[in-house]
Design a protein around this motif. Sequence first.
Motif, PDB file in Angstrom:
ATOM      1  N   ILE A  42       0.937  -1.134   0.000  1.00  0.00           N
ATOM      2  CA  ILE A  42       0.000   0.000   0.000  1.00  0.00           C
ATOM      3  C   ILE A  42       0.953   1.154   0.000  1.00  0.00           C
ATOM      4  CG2 ILE A  42      -0.942  -1.199   1.841  1.00  0.00           C
ATOM      5  CD1 ILE A  42      -2.635   0.955   2.634  1.00  0.00           C
ATOM      6  N   ALA A  43       1.452   0.783  -0.833  1.00  0.00           N
ATOM      7  CA  ALA A  43       2.405   1.861  -1.054  1.00  0.00           C
ATOM      8  C   ALA A  43       1.845   2.767  -2.133  1.00  0.00           C
ATOM      9  CB  ALA A  43       3.744   1.289  -1.495  1.00  0.00           C
ATOM     10  N   LEU A  44       1.489   3.980  -1.754  1.00  0.00           N
ATOM     11  CA  LEU A  44       0.857   4.915  -2.677  1.00  0.00           C
ATOM     12  C   LEU A  44       1.825   6.041  -3.007  1.00  0.00           C
ATOM     13  CD1 LEU A  44      -2.607   5.075  -0.934  1.00  0.00           C
ATOM     14  CD2 LEU A  44      -2.030   3.861  -3.022  1.00  0.00           C
ATOM     15  N   PRO A  45       1.762   6.568  -4.226  1.00  0.00           N
ATOM     16  CA  PRO A  45       2.716   7.605  -4.618  1.00  0.00           C
ATOM     17  C   PRO A  45       2.403   8.932  -3.961  1.00  0.00           C
ATOM     18  CG  PRO A  45       1.071   7.320  -6.328  1.00  0.00           C
ATOM     19  CD  PRO A  45       0.797   6.260  -5.285  1.00  0.00           C
ATOM     20  N   GLU A  46       3.426   9.735  -3.766  1.00  0.00           N
ATOM     21  CA  GLU A  46       3.200  11.098  -3.317  1.00  0.00           C
ATOM     22  C   GLU A  46       2.574  11.871  -4.473  1.00  0.00           C
ATOM     23  OE1 GLU A  46       3.721  12.375  -0.357  1.00  0.00           O
ATOM     24  OE2 GLU A  46       4.417  10.445   0.404  1.00  0.00           O
ATOM     25  N   PRO A  47       1.744  12.883  -4.165  1.00  0.00           N
ATOM     26  CA  PRO A  47       1.196  13.700  -5.252  1.00  0.00           C
ATOM     27  C   PRO A  47       2.325  14.294  -6.079  1.00  0.00           C
ATOM     28  CG  PRO A  47       0.085  14.167  -3.203  1.00  0.00           C
ATOM     29  CD  PRO A  47       1.241  13.275  -2.868  1.00  0.00           C
ATOM     30  N   GLU A  48       2.150  14.272  -7.375  1.00  0.00           N
ATOM     31  CA  GLU A  48       3.207  14.737  -8.262  1.00  0.00           C
ATOM     32  C   GLU A  48       3.217  16.250  -8.411  1.00  0.00           C
ATOM     33  OE1 GLU A  48       2.399  12.725 -11.837  1.00  0.00           O
ATOM     34  OE2 GLU A  48       2.882  10.738 -11.063  1.00  0.00           O
ATOM     35  N   ASP A  49       2.127  16.907  -8.022  1.00  0.00           N
ATOM     36  CA  ASP A  49       1.991  18.327  -8.329  1.00  0.00           C
ATOM     37  C   ASP A  49       1.997  19.179  -7.073  1.00  0.00           C
ATOM     38  OD1 ASP A  49      -0.291  17.155  -7.525  1.00  0.00           O
ATOM     39  OD2 ASP A  49      -1.524  17.829  -9.204  1.00  0.00           O
ATOM     40  N   GLY A  50       2.876  18.854  -6.126  1.00  0.00           N
ATOM     41  CA  GLY A  50       3.005  19.727  -4.970  1.00  0.00           C
ATOM     42  C   GLY A  50       2.847  18.964  -3.675  1.00  0.00           C
ATOM     43  N   ALA A  51       3.655  19.252  -2.702  1.00  0.00           N
ATOM     44  CA  ALA A  51       3.568  18.581  -1.417  1.00  0.00           C
ATOM     45  C   ALA A  51       2.765  19.418  -0.454  1.00  0.00           C
ATOM     46  CB  ALA A  51       4.979  18.348  -0.868  1.00  0.00           C
ATOM     47  N   VAL A  52       2.213  18.755   0.545  1.00  0.00           N
ATOM     48  CA  VAL A  52       1.435  19.472   1.551  1.00  0.00           C
ATOM     49  C   VAL A  52       2.328  20.502   2.221  1.00  0.00           C
ATOM     50  CG1 VAL A  52       0.203  19.240   3.715  1.00  0.00           C
ATOM     51  CG2 VAL A  52      -0.110  17.542   1.916  1.00  0.00           C
ATOM     52  N   ALA A 229      -6.261   7.964  -4.176  1.00  0.00           N
ATOM     53  CA  ALA A 229      -6.056   7.218  -2.934  1.00  0.00           C
ATOM     54  C   ALA A 229      -5.098   7.951  -2.006  1.00  0.00           C
ATOM     55  CB  ALA A 229      -5.530   5.816  -3.249  1.00  0.00           C
ATOM     56  N   ARG A 230      -4.066   8.555  -2.582  1.00  0.00           N
ATOM     57  CA  ARG A 230      -3.097   9.283  -1.761  1.00  0.00           C
ATOM     58  C   ARG A 230      -3.763  10.454  -1.025  1.00  0.00           C
ATOM     59  NH1 ARG A 230       0.834   9.480   1.732  1.00  0.00           N
ATOM     60  NH2 ARG A 230       1.925  11.470   1.707  1.00  0.00           N
ATOM     61  N   TRP A 231      -4.560  11.240  -1.735  1.00  0.00           N
ATOM     62  CA  TRP A 231      -5.211  12.385  -1.098  1.00  0.00           C
ATOM     63  C   TRP A 231      -6.269  11.929  -0.099  1.00  0.00           C
ATOM     64  CZ3 TRP A 231      -2.864  16.762  -1.035  1.00  0.00           C
ATOM     65  CH2 TRP A 231      -2.055  17.150  -2.107  1.00  0.00           C
ATOM     66  N   MET A 232      -6.983  10.849  -0.415  1.00  0.00           N
ATOM     67  CA  MET A 232      -7.962  10.319   0.529  1.00  0.00           C
ATOM     68  C   MET A 232      -7.273   9.855   1.817  1.00  0.00           C
ATOM     69  SD  MET A 232     -11.059  10.570  -0.508  1.00  0.00           S
ATOM     70  CE  MET A 232     -11.950  10.920  -2.024  1.00  0.00           C
ATOM     71  N   LYS A 233      -6.125   9.247   1.663  1.00  0.00           N
ATOM     72  CA  LYS A 233      -5.382   8.757   2.823  1.00  0.00           C
ATOM     73  C   LYS A 233      -4.965   9.924   3.723  1.00  0.00           C
ATOM     74  CE  LYS A 233      -1.209   6.100   3.986  1.00  0.00           C
ATOM     75  NZ  LYS A 233      -0.324   7.179   4.495  1.00  0.00           N
ATOM     76  N   LEU A 234      -4.497  11.000   3.123  1.00  0.00           N
ATOM     77  CA  LEU A 234      -4.084  12.161   3.908  1.00  0.00           C
ATOM     78  C   LEU A 234      -5.258  12.719   4.713  1.00  0.00           C
ATOM     79  CD1 LEU A 234      -1.788  14.020   1.340  1.00  0.00           C
ATOM     80  CD2 LEU A 234      -1.074  12.854   3.426  1.00  0.00           C
ATOM     81  N   ALA A 235      -6.425  12.817   4.076  1.00  0.00           N
ATOM     82  CA  ALA A 235      -7.607  13.321   4.790  1.00  0.00           C
ATOM     83  C   ALA A 235      -8.083  12.321   5.830  1.00  0.00           C
ATOM     84  CB  ALA A 235      -8.729  13.626   3.791  1.00  0.00           C
ATOM     85  N   LEU A 250     -11.503   1.805  -1.240  1.00  0.00           N
ATOM     86  CA  LEU A 250     -10.435   1.616  -2.225  1.00  0.00           C
ATOM     87  C   LEU A 250      -9.545   0.425  -1.851  1.00  0.00           C
ATOM     88  CD1 LEU A 250      -9.350   5.313  -2.855  1.00  0.00           C
ATOM     89  CD2 LEU A 250     -10.063   3.704  -4.624  1.00  0.00           C
ATOM     90  N   LEU A 251      -9.180   0.322  -0.568  1.00  0.00           N
ATOM     91  CA  LEU A 251      -8.317  -0.773  -0.133  1.00  0.00           C
ATOM     92  C   LEU A 251      -9.047  -2.115  -0.155  1.00  0.00           C
ATOM     93  CD1 LEU A 251      -6.449   0.909   2.862  1.00  0.00           C
ATOM     94  CD2 LEU A 251      -5.618   0.542   0.538  1.00  0.00           C
ATOM     95  N   LEU A 252     -10.334  -2.095   0.111  1.00  0.00           N
ATOM     96  CA  LEU A 252     -11.114  -3.339   0.053  1.00  0.00           C
ATOM     97  C   LEU A 252     -11.169  -3.894  -1.357  1.00  0.00           C
ATOM     98  CD1 LEU A 252     -14.272  -2.883   2.314  1.00  0.00           C
ATOM     99  CD2 LEU A 252     -12.585  -4.715   2.455  1.00  0.00           C
ATOM    100  N   ARG A 253     -11.358  -3.000  -2.308  1.00  0.00           N
ATOM    101  CA  ARG A 253     -11.569  -3.448  -3.690  1.00  0.00           C
ATOM    102  C   ARG A 253     -10.255  -3.635  -4.437  1.00  0.00           C
ATOM    103  NH1 ARG A 253     -16.952  -2.401  -5.421  1.00  0.00           N
ATOM    104  NH2 ARG A 253     -18.199  -1.422  -3.798  1.00  0.00           N
ATOM    105  N   GLY A 254      -9.298  -2.730  -4.203  1.00  0.00           N
ATOM    106  CA  GLY A 254      -8.048  -2.787  -4.939  1.00  0.00           C
ATOM    107  C   GLY A 254      -8.262  -2.487  -6.415  1.00  0.00           C
ATOM    108  N   GLY A 255      -7.201  -2.608  -7.187  1.00  0.00           N
ATOM    109  CA  GLY A 255      -7.285  -2.389  -8.622  1.00  0.00           C
ATOM    110  C   GLY A 255      -6.924  -0.965  -9.005  1.00  0.00           C
ATOM    111  N   ASP A 256      -6.723  -0.743 -10.304  1.00  0.00           N
ATOM    112  CA  ASP A 256      -6.347   0.568 -10.844  1.00  0.00           C
ATOM    113  C   ASP A 256      -5.095   1.106 -10.164  1.00  0.00           C
ATOM    114  OD1 ASP A 256      -8.185   0.902 -12.853  1.00  0.00           O
ATOM    115  OD2 ASP A 256      -9.651   1.922 -11.594  1.00  0.00           O
ATOM    116  N   GLY A 257      -4.162   0.218  -9.859  1.00  0.00           N
ATOM    117  CA  GLY A 257      -2.909   0.651  -9.265  1.00  0.00           C
ATOM    118  C   GLY A 257      -2.940   0.794  -7.763  1.00  0.00           C
ATOM    119  N   VAL A 258      -4.082   0.526  -7.135  1.00  0.00           N
ATOM    120  CA  VAL A 258      -4.189   0.611  -5.681  1.00  0.00           C
ATOM    121  C   VAL A 258      -4.157  -0.808  -5.122  1.00  0.00           C
ATOM    122  CG1 VAL A 258      -5.607   1.362  -3.737  1.00  0.00           C
ATOM    123  CG2 VAL A 258      -5.554   2.720  -5.846  1.00  0.00           C
ATOM    124  N   PRO A 259      -3.166  -1.153  -4.300  1.00  0.00           N
ATOM    125  CA  PRO A 259      -3.080  -2.517  -3.770  1.00  0.00           C
ATOM    126  C   PRO A 259      -4.305  -2.861  -2.920  1.00  0.00           C
ATOM    127  CG  PRO A 259      -1.032  -1.316  -3.406  1.00  0.00           C
ATOM    128  CD  PRO A 259      -2.033  -0.322  -3.856  1.00  0.00           C
TER     129      PRO A 259
END
Length: 319
Positions: A42-52, A229-235, A250-259
């Motif tokens: 569950i390793a999700l990428p950091e947002p590519e367009d700016g950090a918090v 998924a990354r932004w949802m996780k932060l919230a 998202l984690l229950l279903r997985g898919g589309d690059g989300v483990p």
Amino acid sequence: MRISETILAGFLFTLGCQSVAWAQEASGQSRGLLPPRPIPGIALPEPEDGAVGEPAPLAGGRAIAAPPSGPAAHTALPLAPFTSARDALKAWMRDSSAGDQVGAVRALEFAASRGHLAAQFKLGRVYASGDGVPVNDLKAFEYFSKIADENADQIPGTSDARIVASAFVALGGYFLDGIKGTYVKPNADRAFDMFHYAASYFGDPDGQYNLGRLYMNGTGAQRDPRQAARWMKLAAEKGHAPARAVFGDLLLRGGDGVPRHPILGLMWLALAREGADETREGWIVERYDAAFAAASAADRTAALALVERQQVAGRGARR
């Protein structure tokens, strides 16, 4: 992973020796915070367009309000002869308690005209919700625009910054839908700008949730479930109940690059159910019930053990 169970509920600002709390409306009432559609996952990428915490530039500059040629939203109430914004806010509290909505709004108008940030935000909420006054979305939009235009560089983490972040989120909702019969037209790109600025610079959970929704739906940006998924996780980590429910799904279903991680997914859904307002967020309860009914007994037990562990950790952190 450290999880906060506290949902940001309001803004606290000081008036002399007296504290006044204005609660921020629950996310289920805000524009753009609709129950999510069913999504794959569950390793999700950091947002590519700016950090918090880093300023996120707004397309076309920072100006948000209508051009000078745009129609006026309203005729302001006559300003009462208050001696100061502080005096006006005292009158607002007094008139609100007495049920005098006209007097309360007039007092807020005066404080807002003197640049009082919290009064401007409260007026935006008042006109957006019709709290004692006729609903006037354009007037609310203009108050939120003024706040965002003049305070976008507030230092994150302060009470003023939380007000400004919420103004950006409110503007994002207005840009998504537009305001019928006005110069505020639906503009998904501008909605993305508003949510992204609130999410990335201010770290606002409502902004992060809404930005995740845009990435999930491909609205104002290319569809990207991993970014969503990354932004949802932060919230979710900040206690945002809808974000917890969506991230869990998202984690229950997985898919589309989300483990896929069903136990963690159930844990997040359980935490979301715990913090949900059943009146306004019944969809969270339904999603929780369906997920736990379909889960294996072993997964349910493991997930609830994680929930209990987080609760214990949270109680310890508050001591």
